[in-house]
Design a protein around this motif. Structure first.
Motif, short mmCIF file in Angstrom:
data_model
loop_
_atom_site.label_atom_id
_atom_site.label_comp_id
_atom_site.label_asym_id
_atom_site.label_seq_id
_atom_site.Cartn_x
_atom_site.Cartn_y
_atom_site.Cartn_z
N TYR A 1 20.87 -15.98 -4.37
CA TYR A 1 21.02 -16.31 -2.97
C TYR A 1 21.20 -15.05 -2.14
O TYR A 1 21.49 -13.98 -2.66
CB TYR A 1 22.25 -17.19 -2.75
CG TYR A 1 22.33 -18.37 -3.67
CD1 TYR A 1 21.39 -19.40 -3.59
CD2 TYR A 1 23.32 -18.44 -4.62
CE1 TYR A 1 21.48 -20.49 -4.44
CE2 TYR A 1 23.42 -19.53 -5.46
CZ TYR A 1 22.48 -20.56 -5.37
OH TYR A 1 22.57 -21.62 -6.20
N PRO B 1 26.28 -15.13 2.55
CA PRO B 1 26.92 -16.42 2.79
C PRO B 1 26.42 -17.03 4.09
O PRO B 1 26.21 -16.34 5.08
CB PRO B 1 28.41 -16.07 2.92
CG PRO B 1 28.57 -14.77 2.21
CD PRO B 1 27.27 -14.05 2.36
N ARG B 2 26.20 -18.34 4.06
CA ARG B 2 25.79 -19.05 5.27
C ARG B 2 27.05 -19.72 5.85
O ARG B 2 27.69 -20.51 5.15
CB ARG B 2 24.77 -20.13 4.89
CG ARG B 2 24.16 -20.87 6.08
CD ARG B 2 23.66 -22.26 5.68
NE ARG B 2 22.72 -22.24 4.57
CZ ARG B 2 21.39 -22.10 4.69
NH1 ARG B 2 20.84 -21.96 5.86
NH2 ARG B 2 20.63 -22.10 3.61
N SER C 1 32.81 -18.03 -0.71
CA SER C 1 32.58 -16.81 -1.49
C SER C 1 33.76 -15.84 -1.36
O SER C 1 33.90 -14.94 -2.18
CB SER C 1 31.29 -16.12 -1.04
OG SER C 1 31.37 -15.83 0.35
N PHE D 1 24.46 -20.37 0.99
CA PHE D 1 24.01 -19.01 1.23
C PHE D 1 22.64 -19.02 1.90
O PHE D 1 21.88 -19.97 1.76
CB PHE D 1 23.93 -18.26 -0.11
CG PHE D 1 25.25 -18.14 -0.79
CD1 PHE D 1 26.05 -17.01 -0.61
CD2 PHE D 1 25.74 -19.17 -1.58
CE1 PHE D 1 27.29 -16.91 -1.23
CE2 PHE D 1 26.99 -19.07 -2.20
CZ PHE D 1 27.75 -17.94 -2.02
#
Lengths: 593, 593
Positions: free
Chosen positions: B295, B298-299, B317, B502
């Protein structure tokens, strides 16, 4: 005979054998053996490392041990024909565990049988189908992670909880035994004076590379990877051992020196005084294992005139790097493995080297050994399905008493193959032998642990005159500038390196426990073959190694990687059985003579 | 059909196939294929990771590639009958190397064939019979020990000598690819922002344990030992990776952050700016590999009112340990793997947890997966002689296009087996699915890399009401004290943890190289199945992974341990071939759509 017929005959023999054992009919058991027969047992019948030689000895052992052993469930697991007859593998169970073995029939009768205990019932190793899960699924508020558990156990062991076993010496022998004990759930601390696991290899001389090949050197559970070099450089070996200790989660106390050990016969516990990272700490294990190497402290010569010598003198165990001796005259006293390796390292560094040889040495070219002596420990063997455990069992299936015959045949071949090489080497004055009975290197290793060199280049330097040899003359004394010999000649030397070997391991015990205990146990290693430097009398197995000795709760473990690997299993089983109060009736008194 | 007959038929088919190939008679080649046929090729014919679907596509590929590939020496190595027909393994050679593969016949015609390049002629890996000697026997004054050589190489690489390849990201993917490249003699530096190898696992949340079993997780060359736990705790995995890097002698730069990368099309070199241990350093590799994980960054959700929220908010995360949240109200936004693991960890620590579920999740009990889905990766498989490499090839022999059928059948079984469990879980309001086409977890993983949970305890906490679920309602905004939902309800929260996944890995490329390059390459991962969140169109293989992308000299590598293990071989072969100027005519344009 094809292998199907061999298997049928093997099954017939084993059926008769097991029926007789089950009936307690020892005479009938002995009927299945040849006159010149051997029963080698590792911990399954004898709780000892023991070879019974001849029918009478086998009969005596069975009289004493058969009842408690209660063997059953004998099964041939594979069989094949050999030039001599039939070789068959089998499995069996005893009152306390499971075993495997190999027997060899000649003319329908058993010439040799090997029986080994492989596991204790209810205490099998957590491997393969029994490997741990690694996590407790579900949710719990008292969850302890792997890291937390390891940290808690590490902090407690030796502080608030006493280990059942302490291994003194964290080299390969201590580490392998530690791994076996870990797998059996025996709380164990390995004590090592060097800071890091692997330092026992790292601290040795710069150019050292193992002389045995990778297939012979595997550690248990975690074999070397497929790209590992044939001959492992010493620092790479050190790194492997360090990773191994971490990955196997061993409790390894580096930078820890044992000061003294005393045993309380009433409580059955040791009092072991240690200095760990500079602080005194006492442990009270039940079992104490000496794994300080195959050898004891360095043996140095007490040479007349040593005080007058103005150069530098050291033992080979303190030698690290020849580069500071470039351009210097160096005398290396001794002519075995270390003497050669040190001499080559010195020559490569530009020193002027003379090897002072005091007794004959068995030399074998490494390539020749690879070609002729390691057939079951080779890439080809791996390709043929002979893994290291199989190779070990096959090697052990022949008792020591019968090994000289095959060893001599091998060395006859080697001497023929390399006749030209040996002629040239002998022409330099280098004193060659192939052992007192021409049985070569491995028998020398078992008998005395010394007196041989696997040639990886040193011999050619000698043949070429690049390394000089002074042999066949006693050292009379040291002079301010070198060595004076009994023949009146002298050798100028800036540096003298004594590659003069090591004392027996029982000196370590004498130093740590007491002179009385050290002497009672006596010499370690050796077979008692009656040949020079091999401590007698004949015991049929290595003296005092891997088995009960003349002191309770004390074991001695060590040897090269291969022996440490193989026998660590049996030392671990002996210790585990004692921890679990499983009866361990030992057959055969320990060597003290 | 018995296996002898199967082998005969397999040999007949392969003989016809290879004769047609040798004659360049593509029509005759296609005559051997079923109408609905697939040819999956890894680097042997296409220098790509490519599945050709149907006769026309296969014909086109052969038109373009057959001449350069020049395959020959086709041999069936084993064959067996299957319910559908025959499955056969084979070996072959090409103009540049050796390959292996598997074909499956149905009604005498080929339904699927997998061809893989396994080695480049003259550049075989130094393993087994080809393992290094480890020492140069003989004596030489310029001898360099292993330690000295490693130290010299380590000091030079990246300083006085440029690596051919730099891998950004030193987690499992980078490490495994680094090991493959090391074995192929490709000078490579692995760049990792964390100080120690394994930190990418160590830094994750305290209670993390791998959800895949040990048999599926092996690294190349050095398999886990037989006592390794089924599910590896994260710190133990970290320690394994760290030992692996040391033992495989990888050039691993920890504490090193990539700052920027630009490619000079004229010279064919990258300029890679790094900060290593606080100091700026520039590298100029020819090949750059992104192995920063499956990935990207982080989203996080941009929630209205976030500024007003007075509690703590973090992405999963950044979550490490629930113990500091004991007694607190915690909202976990998300309901996939991390959300479950974090929620369980919080519950175990005594927090009051509500999972805010935004979309349906595929849940499978770990025990069920072990029992039904890992038959070729299991202790039983090992006992049956199916090692990890065999299992990998068997898994890859089925093209992605055909996987949903078997996957749906598996999940039909799973849903029946665990019907009661699923009923109870659904009754809590938890939104379950089995993927848009009921094909379950693995297809979701390939398509979107998200949206599933292997249940190791979290689901029971939800069923028991210990972890609450809020689902099916959009978040309207954050308030000072928690979350306000679109249905007007609110959730009090001291802490909000966004387990919201992510970004795509191409965002990492955009950040490091340029937005233009990142966008040109486009989304990574996914199959283009047409299902939600799976970037289309259909490509038949994972988008942009392990193969040429829309930028020269750039590869993307990653995925779980199993995919990283398997595909690292083919990424390494692609890079090695380019280093050696072996022609690598790539068939099929990279995904950019």
């Amino acid at each position: 005979m094809d292998d199907t017929a061999s298997a049928a005959e093997a099954r017939r023999w084993l059926a008769d054998f097991s029926t007789a054992l089950a009936a307690g009919d020892i005479a009938a058991v002995l009927d299945g053996f040849a006159a010149d027969c051997y029963w080698r047992d590792f911990v399954s019948f004898t709780w000892n490392i023991k070879t019974l030689e001849g029918k009478a000895a086998i009969g005596d052992m069975l009289e004493a041990q058969l009842g408690a052993t209660a063997p059953s469930g004998w099964q041939v697991t594979r069989a094949k024909s050999t030039p001599e007859g039939i070789e068959a593998w089998f499995s069996f169970t005893t009152a306390v565990g499971s075993g495997t073995g190999i027997f060899r029939l000649e003319g329908g009768l058993c010439r040799t049988i090997l029986t080994t205990l492989q596991s204790l019932a209810g205490h099998e190793e957590p491997t393969g189908f029994e490997r741990p899960l690694g996590v407790r699924h579900g949710a719990r508020r008292d969850r302890e992670t792997w890291t937390e558990q390891r940290a808690r156990e590490t902090a407690a062991l030796g502080v608030t909880e006493q280990p059942y076993c302490v291994i003194i010496g964290g080299g390969q022998g201590g580490i392998m035994l530690g791994a076996r004990l870990k797998m059996l759930g025996v709380p164990t601390i390995i004590v090592e004076k060097n800071p890091r696991a692997g330092d026992s290899w790292r601290n040795r001389y710069r150019s050292l590379v193992l002389h045995d090949p990778v297939w012979y050197d595997h550690l248990p559970y975690l074999p070397f990877p497929e790209n590992w070099p044939v001959f492992t450089p010493k620092d790479k070996m050190g790194d492997w051992l360090e990773s191994y200790v971490s990955l196997m989660e061993l409790d390894y106390w580096g930078a820890t020196e044992a000061q003294s050990a005393s045993f309380d016969a009433e409580t059955g516990h040791w009092t072991l005084e240690l200095i760990r990272d500079g602080e005194a700490i006492t442990l009270n294990p039940t079992q104490l294992v000496f794994a300080t190497g195959a050898y004891g402290p360095p043996r140095t010569l007490d040479l007349p005139g040593a005080d007058s010598f103005t150069g530098e003198m050291l033992h080979s165990s303190a030698y690290f790097d020849g580069r500071k001796y470039a351009g210097k005259k160096v005398a290396v006293i001794g002519a075995a493995s270390s003497a050669h390796d040190v001499s080559v390292d010195l020559w490569e560094a530009g020193a002027e080297v003379t090897m002072v040889q005091r007794s004959p040495i068995t030399v074998v070219k490494s390539d020749t050994l690879m070609a002729l002596a390691f057939d079951t420990y080779s890439e080809q063997a791996v390709a043929d399905g002979i893994d290291v455990d199989t190779a070990d069992m096959l090697a052990m299936a022949t008792p020591f008493a019968l090994q000289p015959v095959a060893a001599k045949a091998l060395y006859d071949k080697i001497r023929e193959r390399d006749a030209d090489f040996y002629d040239k080497l002998a022409a330099t004055g280098f004193l060659l032998d192939f052992g007192p009975d021409d049985t070569g290197l491995l028998m020398k290793a078992y008998r005395t642990g010394s007196g041989y060199y696997v040639d990886v280049g040193g011999s050619q330097l000698i043949i070429d005159g690049e390394i000089k040899v002074k042999s066949g003359v006693e050292i009379d004394r040291l002079t301010p500038s070198g060595i004076a010999f009994a023949d009146g000649r002298t050798l100028e030397a800036d540096v003298i390196i004594q590659s003069t070997g090591f004392h027996s391991l029982h000196e370590v015990i004498a130093n740590l426990v007491s002179r009385e205990v050290g002497d009672r146990i006596g010499t370690c290693w050796g077979l008692g073959s009656g040949t020079r430097n091999d401590p007698g009398p004949w015991h049929g197995e290595l003296r005092n190694m891997y088995k009960p000795v003349a002191h309770p709760n004390l074991f001695i473990h060590g040897g090269n990687l291969a022996l440490s690997r193989f026998f660590s299993k049996f030392v671990a089983l002996q210790i585990k059985a004692r921890m679990e109060n499983i009866p361990t009736p030992v057959y055969g008194a320990p060597s003290t003579d």
